[in-house]
Scaffold this active site. Structure first.
Site, PDB file in Angstrom:
ATOM      1  N   ARG A  13       0.841  -1.196   0.000  1.00 26.72           N
ATOM      2  CA  ARG A  13       0.000   0.000   0.000  1.00 26.72           C
ATOM      3  C   ARG A  13       0.876   1.247   0.000  1.00 26.72           C
ATOM      4  O   ARG A  13       1.950   1.267   0.627  1.00 26.72           O
ATOM      5  CB  ARG A  13      -0.848  -0.026   1.277  1.00 26.72           C
ATOM      6  CG  ARG A  13      -1.790   1.149   1.478  1.00 26.72           C
ATOM      7  CD  ARG A  13      -2.965   1.063   0.594  1.00 26.72           C
ATOM      8  NE  ARG A  13      -4.077   1.878   1.054  1.00 26.72           N
ATOM      9  CZ  ARG A  13      -5.095   2.214   0.257  1.00 26.72           C
ATOM     10  NH1 ARG A  13      -5.132   1.831  -1.000  1.00 26.72           N
ATOM     11  NH2 ARG A  13      -6.093   2.911   0.728  1.00 26.72           N
TER      12      ARG A  13
ATOM     13  N   THR B 288      -8.324   1.487  -9.714  1.00 26.23           N
ATOM     14  CA  THR B 288      -8.141   0.168  -9.104  1.00 26.23           C
ATOM     15  C   THR B 288      -8.330  -0.966 -10.118  1.00 26.23           C
ATOM     16  O   THR B 288      -9.090  -0.848 -11.077  1.00 26.23           O
ATOM     17  CB  THR B 288      -9.079  -0.027  -7.892  1.00 26.23           C
ATOM     18  OG1 THR B 288      -8.957   1.101  -7.023  1.00 26.23           O
ATOM     19  CG2 THR B 288      -8.730  -1.269  -7.094  1.00 26.23           C
TER      20      THR B 288
ATOM     21  N   THR C 205      -3.975  -0.349  -7.116  1.00 27.57           N
ATOM     22  CA  THR C 205      -4.700   0.893  -7.395  1.00 27.57           C
ATOM     23  C   THR C 205      -3.790   2.115  -7.456  1.00 27.57           C
ATOM     24  O   THR C 205      -2.720   2.122  -6.838  1.00 27.57           O
ATOM     25  CB  THR C 205      -5.770   1.129  -6.293  1.00 27.57           C
ATOM     26  OG1 THR C 205      -6.597   2.231  -6.665  1.00 27.57           O
ATOM     27  CG2 THR C 205      -5.144   1.392  -4.941  1.00 27.57           C
TER      28      THR C 205
ATOM     29  N   ASN D  44      -5.826   4.715  -6.926  1.00 29.48           N
ATOM     30  CA  ASN D  44      -7.038   5.306  -6.338  1.00 29.48           C
ATOM     31  C   ASN D  44      -8.009   5.732  -7.431  1.00 29.48           C
ATOM     32  O   ASN D  44      -8.319   4.939  -8.273  1.00 29.48           O
ATOM     33  CB  ASN D  44      -6.712   6.418  -5.341  1.00 29.48           C
ATOM     34  CG  ASN D  44      -7.865   6.600  -4.350  1.00 29.48           C
ATOM     35  OD1 ASN D  44      -8.768   5.769  -4.296  1.00 29.48           O
ATOM     36  ND2 ASN D  44      -7.851   7.662  -3.586  1.00 29.48           N
TER      37      ASN D  44
ATOM     38  N   SER E 156     -10.454  -0.279   0.975  1.00 24.22           N
ATOM     39  CA  SER E 156     -11.557  -1.246   0.903  1.00 24.22           C
ATOM     40  C   SER E 156     -11.154  -2.467   0.086  1.00 24.22           C
ATOM     41  O   SER E 156     -11.980  -3.364  -0.137  1.00 24.22           O
ATOM     42  CB  SER E 156     -12.780  -0.594   0.248  1.00 24.22           C
ATOM     43  OG  SER E 156     -13.225   0.500   1.018  1.00 24.22           O
TER      44      SER E 156
ATOM     45  N   GLY F 293     -13.656   1.024  -5.245  1.00 23.89           N
ATOM     46  CA  GLY F 293     -13.774   1.756  -3.986  1.00 23.89           C
ATOM     47  C   GLY F 293     -14.539   0.926  -2.957  1.00 23.89           C
ATOM     48  O   GLY F 293     -14.350  -0.294  -2.870  1.00 23.89           O
TER      49      GLY F 293
HETATM   50  N1  GLY Z   1      -8.248   3.376  -3.274  1.00 28.76           N
HETATM   51  C1  GLY Z   1      -9.376   2.593  -2.984  1.00 28.76           C
HETATM   52  C2  GLY Z   1      -9.174   1.700  -1.839  1.00 28.76           C
HETATM   53  O1  GLY Z   1      -8.053   1.403  -1.493  1.00 28.76           O
HETATM   54  O2  GLY Z   1     -10.150   1.295  -1.249  1.00 28.76           O
END
Ligand code: GLY
Length: 587
Positions: free
Chosen positions: A120, A394, A412, A414, A466, A487
Site C-alpha cells: 500500500r 483500481t 490501485t 485510487n 476497501s 472503492g
Molecule cells: N483506493 C481505494 C481503496 O483502497 O479502497
C-alpha cells in the site's frame, strides 16, 4: 459437466445457513422484470473460461493473455500475477500502475499458510493531520489532485517481493511482456477510451497527463487507436534490467519526488528510500464449511467482509435470493460492517483496532439480534457506536495455476488517473491515495466514506482501503480466488459474489453478472444497479432509501470445479479471462 445455473456439489451448508441454501440455488433469479444477465451484457460467455491448466482473470484481455502465456512458459501463479499486473498498468493506466500500490494474497499449493503482501502507498514523512487545512478550512480537492494527493508508491516493491518470494521465472521474463506492450503499442480499449473522454474537462487543468493520451493532432485517444508509451518503456526497461532499486533509490525515485513537488507535493526521495513492503497475517474466518482468507488492515475489506458474512450466518433469511426479505437482511448485515469500519478501522501500525472482536461469532450474534426484519434501524444503532462526527481506479487480478497455487491481488492508483501528476520522463501516473484517509475526521472522504481519527492523516501511515483480495478453501483445498475494483463497492461486490456462490451455488459467471446492490451505512442509501427491481417498493416500506446508480465494482473470480478452474472477468469493465490450452501451449 455444464456448471451454468447448477448447484455446486461442493456446497455443504451448515444448519446455520441452510435456510437460504441449496433450494434457492435452483430458483430463477428474482430481480423483477430485469433481463437475465445475458441480455444485459453483450456476449457474456466471452467473460468466462474453463481450464485445467490454470486461469488468469484480469480486467483487460491483454493482461489475462500475458499472464496465461507466463503459465504456459512454466511460470506459476505468482509469475503470471506479476506479468498481468504490469500489463494492466500499460493497458488500463487509469486504474493501477507503477505509481500506485496494492495488496496480494498468495497461497502455494504446498504451503499451509496464506502469505499477505502489503504494498500500500504510505503517507510521506512530512504529512500531518492538518495538511489539507487552508485558511481554517479543509480543502478536500488538495487530497484529490496534485502533488499533495500523492502517497509513496509501493507497486514496484510489491511486485518484486511477490516474485522474489514465490516466482519461478526469471525477473526479466515477467517484466518483458508489459515492456513489449508499451513499446509496440496496443489498441486503446473501450474502458480506457470511456474514461479518457469523461476526463476531458479535468485534463484541461492537467495538460501534462493529457499529453500522454493525445494523438499528434492533440486529440484524446479513442477506442482502437494504437497507444505507444515510450515514456513507460524507459521505466519498464530499468525495472527489467536493474530491478526495483531505481524506483526507490536513484533516478526514478528522484524523478517521482520532483514530479510530486513540482505540483505542490511533499513526497521526498527519502520517503521512497524508506518505503517497505509489509508482511501481514490474513483475516481468517469460516463461513459454513468454507474457510475464507482476506485482507487485514490497512484494508477494511477482510474485516468488513467477514463481519457481514458472520452476521448473515446468524439470520433466518426467510426467503429467496433477490426477494425483499433476503435483500433487507443481507443489506442490514452490510450496514453494521460499514458502521464498524467507520468507527474502528485504520492502519494497525498506528492505531489499535479490535480485530478479534469485530470478526468474532459472538459479536456477529449480537449484531444479528439487532436486525429487525420489518424495518431499518436508526443510523446510530449500527455497529458498536456511532462514529465521531466516484471511483474508476483500481484493478483486481485473480490467478490459479495447474498446481493449485492461488493469487488474489488488488492494485490501485485510487480514483481515475490518480493525482493527475505524471512523472514526465517515465510516464508513471502518481496515485492520489492520500484521499483514502479521512482528511477531515468525521466528514466523508472521496468515496463518501465516514471515518474518524483512526484513519486521520499521519506521517508514514497507510490510508484505510476497501480492497479485499480474498481466497477460499474447502476441506483445506484451494477453492476460489476473487476480489474487485470499485472503492467501497469492492466490499459489497466480494460479499454478494461469495454469498451467491457459497450459499446459493450460482455459477461464477451468473454471480458476477447479477445486478449489484450496495450500502455503506453512510450515505444512508441503498444503491441498486438496475431500475424496477421487484423488491424496491417493499424495501422502501422498511425504511430503505433506494437509488439507482450505475457505477459498480468489477469482480474477477476463479473457482475450482473438480480438476477444472472456472475463471470469470467482469463484463462491467470489459475484462476477459485467459488460460493456457495446455501447460506448454500459449493461449
Ligand atoms: N483506493 C481505494 C481503496 O483502497 O479502497
Amino acid at each position: 459437466m455444464d456448471q451454468r445455473r447448477s448447484c455446486f456439489t461442493i456446497v455443504t451448508l451448515t444448519p446455520q445457513i441452510v435456510t437460504f441454501g441449496c433450494l434457492a440455488a435452483f430458483a430463477p433469479l428474482a430481480f423483477g422484470d430485469e433481463p437475465a444477465p445475458e441480455m444485459r451484457f453483450e456476449d457474456l460467455e466471452a467473460h468466462r473460461v474453463v481450464s485445467e491448466h490454470g486461469v488468469v482473470a484480469a480486467d483487460h484481455r491483454l493482461a489475462s493473455e500475458a499472464g496465461a502465456e507466463a503459465l504456459a512458459a512454466g511460470g506459476n501463479a505468482a509469475d503470471a500475477g506479476v506479468v498481468a499486473l504490469l500489463a494492466l498498468g500499460v493497458a488500463n493506466p487509469f486504474g493501477s500502475g507503477l505509481g500506485g500500490g496494492g495488496f496480494c494474497l498468495y497461497r502455494g499449493a504446498d504451503q499451509d499458510e496464506t502469505a499477505v503482501i502489503d504494498f500500500r502507498e504510505t503517507a510521506p514523512s512530512a504529512a500531518h493531520r492538518d495538511m489539507y487545512v487552508v485558511d481554517g478550512e479543509v480543502d478536500h480537492s488538495l487530497a484529490r489532485h496534485g502533488g499533495l494527493a500523492v502517497a509513496t508508491p509501493g507497486e514496484a516493491a510489491g511486485l518484486w517481493s511477490l516474485h522474489g518470494r514465490f516466482g519461478r521465472l526469471e525477473w526479466e521474463e515477467v517484466v518483458e511482456p508489459a515492456l513489449q506492450m508499451a513499446d509496440q503499442g496496443i489498441p486503446v480499449g473501450a474502458t480506457l477510451a470511456t474514461h479518457l473522454q469523461s476526463m476531458a474537462d479535468t485534463f484541461e487543468e492537467w495538460p501534462q497527463i493529457a499529453s500522454v493520451f493525445q494523438n499528434d493532432d492533440g486529440e484524446l485517444l479513442a477506442e482502437g487507436d494504437l497507444m505507444v508509451r515510450d515514456d513507460l518503456v524507459r521505466a519498464l526497461t530499468l525495472l527489467r534490467d536493474e530491478g526495483v532499486r531505481p524506483f526507490y533509490v536513484g533516478e526514478i525515485a528522484d524523478a517521482i519526488a520532483e514530479a510530486a513537488q513540482a505540483h505542490g507535493g511533499i513526497l521526498s526521495a527519502d520517503d521512497l528510500a524508506a518505503y517497505a513492503v509489509e508482511r501481514r497475517e490474513p483475516i481468517v474466518a469460516t463461513f459454513g464449511d468454507y474457510e475464507i482468507h482476506s485482507m487485514p488492515p490497512p484494508s477494511s475489506g477482510g474485516i468488513a467482509l467477514v463481519q457481514a458474512l458472520h452476521v448473515v450466518a446468524h439470520l433466518d433469511l426467510n426467503g429467496e435470493r433477490g426477494e425483499a426479505d433476503y435483500v433487507h437482511a443481507v443489506v442490514e448485515a452490510l450496514k453494521h460492517a460499514f458502521a464498524d469500519r467507520a468507527r474502528w478501522l485504520g492502519d494497525t501500525d498506528f492505531v489499535d483496532v479490535p480485530v478479534d472482536m469485530l470478526i468474532s461469532e459472538e459479536y456477529a450474534a449480537e449484531l444479528a439480534a439487532r436486525v429487525d426484519g420489518s424495518s431499518v434501524l436508526q443510523l446510530e444503532d449500527y455497529g458498536t457506536v456511532a462514529p465521531d462526527p466516484e471511483g474508476g481506479g483500481t484493478a483486481h487480478l485473480s490467478v490459479a495455476d495447474a498446481e493449485g497455487n492461488l493469487l488474489a491481488c488488488t492494485s490501485t492508483i485510487n480514483t481515475r488517473f490518480g493525482s493527475m501528476v505524471v512523472v514526465p520522463e517515465y510516464g508513471i501516473i502518481l496515485n492520489n491515495e492520500m484521499a483514502d484517509f479521512n482528511v477531515e475526521p468525521g466528514e466523508p472522504n472521496i468515496f463518501g466514506l465516514i471515518g474518524n481519527e483512526q484513519n486521520a492523516v499521519a506521517a508514514n501511515k497507510r490510508p484505510l482501503s476497501s480492497m479485499s483480495p480474498t481466497l477460499a478453501f474447502h476441506n483445506d483445498q484451494p477453492l476460489m480466488t476473487l476480489g474487485a475494483s470499485g472503492g467501497p463497492t469492492i466490499i459489497s461486490g466480494v460479499y454478494f459474489t461469495l454469498l451467491d456462490i457459497l450459499a446459493f451455488g450460482l455459477d461464477p459467471l451468473d454471480a458476477v453478472a447479477s445486478p449489484r446492490i450496495h450500502h455503506q451505512w453512510v450515505p444512508n442509501t441503498l444503491f441498486v444497479e438496475v431500475e424496477d427491481l421487484s423488491f424496491s417498493d417493499e424495501l422502501e416500506k422498511r425504511g430503505h432509501d433506494v437509488e439507482v446508480r450505475r457505477a459498480y465494482n468489477a469482480v474477477q473470480i476463479i473457482l475450482r470445479d473438480g480438476s477444472q478452474w472456472i475463471g470469470v472477468a467482469d463484463p462491467r469493465k470489459g475484462g476477459i479471462p485467459a488460460a493456457p490450452q495446455s501447460p506448454n501451449e500459449s493461449p
